[in-house]
Design a protein around this motif. Structure first.
Motif, PDB file in Angstrom:
ATOM      1  N   LYS A 127       0.797 -14.434 -39.175  1.00 45.40           N
ATOM      2  CA  LYS A 127      -0.505 -15.039 -38.877  1.00 45.40           C
ATOM      3  C   LYS A 127      -1.528 -14.016 -38.395  1.00 45.40           C
ATOM      4  CE  LYS A 127       1.528 -19.480 -37.490  1.00 45.40           C
ATOM      5  NZ  LYS A 127       1.809 -20.383 -36.329  1.00 45.40           N
ATOM      6  N   GLY A 128      -1.080 -12.786 -38.176  1.00 47.62           N
ATOM      7  CA  GLY A 128      -1.985 -11.789 -37.607  1.00 47.62           C
ATOM      8  C   GLY A 128      -2.299 -12.075 -36.154  1.00 47.62           C
ATOM      9  N   ASP A 129      -1.373 -12.762 -35.478  1.00 50.36           N
ATOM     10  CA  ASP A 129      -1.533 -13.116 -34.062  1.00 50.36           C
ATOM     11  C   ASP A 129      -0.857 -12.043 -33.212  1.00 50.36           C
ATOM     12  OD1 ASP A 129      -1.513 -14.137 -31.514  1.00 50.36           O
ATOM     13  OD2 ASP A 129      -0.312 -15.916 -31.991  1.00 50.36           O
ATOM     14  N   TYR A 130      -1.657 -11.201 -32.611  1.00 51.41           N
ATOM     15  CA  TYR A 130      -1.119 -10.091 -31.823  1.00 51.41           C
ATOM     16  C   TYR A 130      -1.351 -10.271 -30.329  1.00 51.41           C
ATOM     17  CZ  TYR A 130      -1.151  -8.252 -36.548  1.00 51.41           C
ATOM     18  OH  TYR A 130      -0.958  -8.106 -37.903  1.00 51.41           O
ATOM     19  N   ALA A 131      -1.641 -11.506 -29.916  1.00 50.84           N
ATOM     20  CA  ALA A 131      -1.818 -11.791 -28.488  1.00 50.84           C
ATOM     21  C   ALA A 131      -0.512 -11.487 -27.753  1.00 50.84           C
ATOM     22  CB  ALA A 131      -2.218 -13.244 -28.281  1.00 50.84           C
ATOM     23  N   PRO A 132      -0.605 -10.941 -26.551  1.00 57.41           N
ATOM     24  CA  PRO A 132       0.606 -10.480 -25.860  1.00 57.41           C
ATOM     25  C   PRO A 132       1.439 -11.590 -25.234  1.00 57.41           C
ATOM     26  CG  PRO A 132      -1.321 -10.081 -24.496  1.00 57.41           C
ATOM     27  CD  PRO A 132      -1.829 -10.604 -25.800  1.00 57.41           C
ATOM     28  N   GLY A 133       2.637 -11.777 -25.777  1.00 54.88           N
ATOM     29  CA  GLY A 133       3.669 -12.504 -25.060  1.00 54.88           C
ATOM     30  C   GLY A 133       4.403 -11.491 -24.195  1.00 54.88           C
ATOM     31  N   PHE A 134       4.408 -10.250 -24.680  1.00 57.18           N
ATOM     32  CA  PHE A 134       4.936  -9.108 -23.937  1.00 57.18           C
ATOM     33  C   PHE A 134       4.176  -7.881 -24.427  1.00 57.18           C
ATOM     34  CE2 PHE A 134       8.316  -5.910 -22.952  1.00 57.18           C
ATOM     35  CZ  PHE A 134       8.338  -6.124 -21.582  1.00 57.18           C
ATOM     36  N   TYR A 135       3.536  -7.174 -23.507  1.00 60.15           N
ATOM     37  CA  TYR A 135       2.651  -6.074 -23.867  1.00 60.15           C
ATOM     38  C   TYR A 135       3.400  -4.881 -24.487  1.00 60.15           C
ATOM     39  CZ  TYR A 135      -1.150  -8.136 -21.070  1.00 60.15           C
ATOM     40  OH  TYR A 135      -2.136  -8.958 -20.569  1.00 60.15           O
ATOM     41  N   VAL A 136       2.729  -4.239 -25.430  1.00 61.59           N
ATOM     42  CA  VAL A 136       3.239  -2.988 -25.990  1.00 61.59           C
ATOM     43  C   VAL A 136       3.472  -1.970 -24.874  1.00 61.59           C
ATOM     44  CG1 VAL A 136       2.567  -0.966 -27.367  1.00 61.59           C
ATOM     45  CG2 VAL A 136       2.289  -3.266 -28.322  1.00 61.59           C
ATOM     46  N   LYS A 137       2.521  -1.861 -23.949  1.00 61.21           N
ATOM     47  CA  LYS A 137       2.627  -0.855 -22.879  1.00 61.21           C
ATOM     48  C   LYS A 137       3.838  -1.117 -21.990  1.00 61.21           C
ATOM     49  CE  LYS A 137      -0.780  -3.324 -20.014  1.00 61.21           C
ATOM     50  NZ  LYS A 137      -2.176  -3.258 -19.470  1.00 61.21           N
ATOM     51  N   HIS A 138       4.176  -2.379 -21.774  1.00 61.69           N
ATOM     52  CA  HIS A 138       5.332  -2.687 -20.935  1.00 61.69           C
ATOM     53  C   HIS A 138       6.643  -2.461 -21.692  1.00 61.69           C
ATOM     54  CE1 HIS A 138       2.757  -5.411 -18.116  1.00 61.69           C
ATOM     55  NE2 HIS A 138       2.629  -4.125 -17.849  1.00 61.69           N
TER      56      HIS A 138
END
Length: 291
Positions: A229-240
């Motif tokens: 879907k192109g949904d990149y909202a954070p369920g868990f951040y890349v940085k974390h």
């Protein structure tokens, strides 16, 4: 003894912490909250949580203290020093660090707490934003059996797979094993979806087939659809996730173990972060493949 009258202090109301604290309020517990940015706690305050202006104030007025912060440095900051939890919590208080952090730091907190008559558990979680919202987190616990048994009713509000893995630090080691598993799996999920597209298949239909067989995983079933879907909202951040993988890699090196899958995934996520995706969800990794 933990009862519905127990005051629970909650420090850290980010993507997951906010939902966890909300579930405790819904279950009827009295909840004190503190976060560095009060605005992030406004929804919880409107639902009945009591705002505390400092870590020390929260520690002094809570029977159980849960921390869910970002990095080991944040854990150090809230637990140690004159204004930290360990200097201000009352004797007999239970403290639970649910941040994914270093096993050695969990042991340090435990040993300092015991010397002050405070009970400490490290209890990192897995399940992302969905697990936190639904109270279905996997909770991996390190510490003493007595403290685990006493706090089990609270854990049951937050999760459904709750296991005491061993002594202090064991919860963190278990979470690192979890992150090592996810690391390589995320690469595989991205490659599978892009392969399906390039082979001329309908990727949604492919996910329907492979998500119930031997390839089944949380990442495939929950993050695969978000990728499509192109949904990149954070369920868990890349940085974390980069933080977690870095800790896992360091821990593996300390015990003399090579982790090529983890190393590759960490390298890819660092590349993703360099492209400005630090605050995206981990499913944004597919951007490196789908181009």
């Amino acid at each position: 003894m933990v009862t519905i009258e127990t005051k629970i202090g909650f420090i850290g109301t980010g993507v997951m912490g906010k939902s966890m604290a909300k579930n405790l309020l819904t279950a009827g517990y009295r909840v004190n909250v503190y976060t560095r940015t009060k605005e992030k706690a406004e929804e919880l305050i409107s639902q009945g949580a009591d705002w505390k202006h400092t870590v020390a104030e929260l520690a002094q007025d809570s029977d159980v203290i849960i921390t869910m912060v970002g990095y080991p440095s944040d854990v150090e900051e809230v637990y140690f020093g004159d204004s930290g939890i360990l200097e201000n919590a009352q004797k007999g208080t239970y403290i639970i660090d649910m941040t994914t952090s270093k096993p050695s730091l969990a042991i340090k907190i435990y040993e300092t707490a015991i010397a002050k008559g405070i009970f400490s558990l490290d209890a990192p979680v897995s399940g992302g934003d969905i697990g936190a919202q639904n109270g279905k987190l996997a909770i991996m616990v390190g510490g003493d059996q007595q403290a685990f048994d006493e706090l089990h009713p609270i854990f049951e509000v937050l999760g459904e797979n709750i296991i005491l893995q061993g002594g202090p630090g064991a919860g963190q080691h278990t979470k690192l094993a979890n992150q090592i598993t996810i690391a390589s799996n995320m690469v595989g999920v991205c490659e599978a979806i892009v392969y399906a597209k390039k082979a001329g298949l309908n990727p949604e239909r492919v996910l329907e087939s492979i998500s119930t067989g031997a390839a089944a995983s949380f990442s495939l079933s929950n993050l695969g659809p978000r990728m499509l879907k192109g949904d990149y909202a954070p369920g868990f951040y890349v940085k974390h996730f980069i933080k977690d993988m870095t800790i896992a890699l360091e821990s593996a090196q300390e015990i003399g173990m090579a982790t090529p899958g983890l190393s590759l995934s960490l390298e890819l996520y660092k590349e993703l972060a360099e492209k400005g995706e630090n605050d995206s969800g981990t499913q944004a990794l597919i951007k490196l493949f789908d181009r």
